[in-house]
Enzyme design. Structure first.
Site, PDB file in Angstrom:
ATOM      1  CG  HIS A  21     -39.546 -26.806 -33.033  1.00 18.51           C
ATOM      2  ND1 HIS A  21     -40.567 -26.135 -33.657  1.00 18.51           N
ATOM      3  CD2 HIS A  21     -40.041 -28.013 -32.690  1.00 18.51           C
ATOM      4  CE1 HIS A  21     -41.643 -26.902 -33.703  1.00 18.51           C
ATOM      5  NE2 HIS A  21     -41.359 -28.053 -33.118  1.00 18.51           N
TER       6      HIS A  21
ATOM      7  CB  SER B  80     -48.120 -25.046 -30.356  1.00 19.23           C
ATOM      8  OG  SER B  80     -48.709 -26.027 -31.201  1.00 19.23           O
TER       9      SER B  80
HETATM   10  P1  AMP Z   1     -43.196 -31.097 -32.444  1.00 17.84           P
HETATM   11  O1  AMP Z   1     -42.579 -30.608 -33.709  1.00 17.84           O
HETATM   12  O2  AMP Z   1     -44.391 -30.295 -32.019  1.00 17.84           O
HETATM   13  O3  AMP Z   1     -43.399 -32.580 -32.429  1.00 17.84           O
HETATM   14  O4  AMP Z   1     -42.125 -30.803 -31.315  1.00 17.84           O
HETATM   15  C1  AMP Z   1     -40.807 -31.245 -31.394  1.00 17.84           C
HETATM   16  C2  AMP Z   1     -40.130 -31.025 -30.077  1.00 17.84           C
HETATM   17  O5  AMP Z   1     -40.158 -29.638 -29.746  1.00 17.84           O
HETATM   18  C3  AMP Z   1     -40.841 -31.753 -28.923  1.00 17.84           C
HETATM   19  O6  AMP Z   1     -39.877 -32.290 -28.045  1.00 17.84           O
HETATM   20  C4  AMP Z   1     -41.632 -30.664 -28.281  1.00 17.84           C
HETATM   21  O7  AMP Z   1     -41.878 -30.880 -26.906  1.00 17.84           O
HETATM   22  C5  AMP Z   1     -40.693 -29.479 -28.460  1.00 17.84           C
HETATM   23  N1  AMP Z   1     -41.459 -28.236 -28.363  1.00 17.84           N
HETATM   24  C6  AMP Z   1     -42.615 -27.922 -29.014  1.00 17.84           C
HETATM   25  N2  AMP Z   1     -43.058 -26.727 -28.620  1.00 17.84           N
HETATM   26  C7  AMP Z   1     -42.186 -26.261 -27.695  1.00 17.84           C
HETATM   27  C8  AMP Z   1     -42.102 -25.072 -26.902  1.00 17.84           C
HETATM   28  N3  AMP Z   1     -43.018 -24.122 -26.984  1.00 17.84           N
HETATM   29  N4  AMP Z   1     -41.060 -24.951 -26.051  1.00 17.84           N
HETATM   30  C9  AMP Z   1     -40.114 -25.921 -25.959  1.00 17.84           C
HETATM   31  N5  AMP Z   1     -40.138 -27.059 -26.673  1.00 17.84           N
HETATM   32  C10 AMP Z   1     -41.157 -27.226 -27.531  1.00 17.84           C
END
Ligand code: AMP
Length: 282
Positions: free
Chosen positions: A37, A185
């Site tokens: 993030h 993640s």
């Molecule tokens: P989330 O909070 O999991 O919904 O993710 C929010 C944003 O962060 C989304 O656009 C995800 O694709 C991005 N994101 C999550 N994990 C990663 C990562 N390891 N590397 C880059 N972007 C990420």
């Protein structure tokens, strides 16, 4: 940095920034922030006058029996991390503010949402595109930042933005990984130490797929079998899907003739992890 929970307040604030001529970058998240993030926030910081991060665990993108209740939440920690990344506004609304009584409107991108995660999580992308459309309307960003880790999500959001004439750029940035290759993640914290160790097989197996393409293998089934065998050798892993598909249409491929997306979803106990690799043909 300011924290705002009221949709009309963020909308007015962003509208006045826009009128002053400031460019706005939006990073939508579900919180439990990590370095993946933060990389999106840093890019947004470098490319815009104002950076808005939304933190909202979006109930409507979780199916029945999925992990909405146990999804990691840490608003105080998130706010501290967002501050270090130079974020200006954190938008952290309540569920009732986003989906008030009487809410009846959903955004549904067809076809692109049928395969991969869409097949095992019916309704998931409808939830994602609905909340992202609302965030786009509230913040009206010039740029919105997404991670390649959720590759299908990025394709679906791009399609939605084009189809609904959203006046913004969608920026997709590379997956940030742990030192053993596991994609960062929010769900990784729920892995037991043994599951965490086993989960490195995801990236290793995606790399195997890439290596097979590099040495000239063009038969998708042959590569998929090898990837599956590698993952199945890990007793704690249960495959949800492994596919080789067209990076734009997301349709499964039989033969590899151009760029290909290797994507997978695998469960470790109750925790479902996804990852992917974009492979170019030499
Ligand atoms: P989330 O909070 O999991 O919904 O993710 C929010 C944003 O962060 C989304 O656009 C995800 O694709 C991005 N994101 C999550 N994990 C990663 C990562 N390891 N590397 C880059 N972007 C990420």
């Amino acid at each position: 940095m300011q924290i705002i929970d009221d949709p009309s307040t963020i909308q007015r604030r962003c509208e006045s920034l826009r009128r002053e001529g400031q460019t706005i970058g939006l990073v939508p998240t579900m919180g439990a922030l990590h370095a993946g993030h933060l990389s999106l926030m840093r890019s947004a910081r470098a490319e815009n006058d104002v950076v808005v991060v939304s933190i909202f665990v979006n109930s409507i993108q979780f199916g029945r029996g999925e992990d909405f209740d146990s999804y990691p939440r840490d608003l105080y920690g998130d706010v501290a991390q967002a501050e270090t990344a130079g974020v200006d506004l954190v938008f952290a609304p309540s569920a009732e503010a986003i989906y008030p009584k009487g809410f009846r409107t959903y955004v549904d991108v067809t076809e692109l949402t049928e395969g991969l995660c869409g097949a095992s999580r019916p309704g998931h992308f409808r939830g994602v595109t609905t909340v992202v459309a609302k965030l786009f309307n509230l913040v009206r960003p010039h740029r919105a930042y997404f991670g390649q880790k959720d590759y299908q999500q990025s394709v679906v959001v791009r399609r939605m933005a084009a189809d609904l004439n959203c006046d913004l750029d969608i920026v997709v940035l590379p997956t940030v990984r742990e030192s053993d290759g596991l994609a960062m993640s929010s769900r990784n914290v729920r892995l037991t130490p043994l599951q965490r160790q086993a989960a490195s097989v995801l990236y290793t197996s995606l790399n195997r797929a890439e290596a097979r393409v590099r040495v000239g293998e063009r038969n998708a089934q042959a590569i998929l079998e090898e990837v599956r065998t590698m993952i199945e050798a890990e007793p704690l892993a249960r495959i949800d899907y492994v596919v080789l598909c067209d990076p734009e249409t997301l349709k499964p491929l039989d033969r590899i003739e151009g760029p290909v997306l290797a994507a997978l979803a695998v469960r470790f106990g109750e925790t479902r992890l996804i990852d992917n690799l974009l492979i170019t043909v030499p």
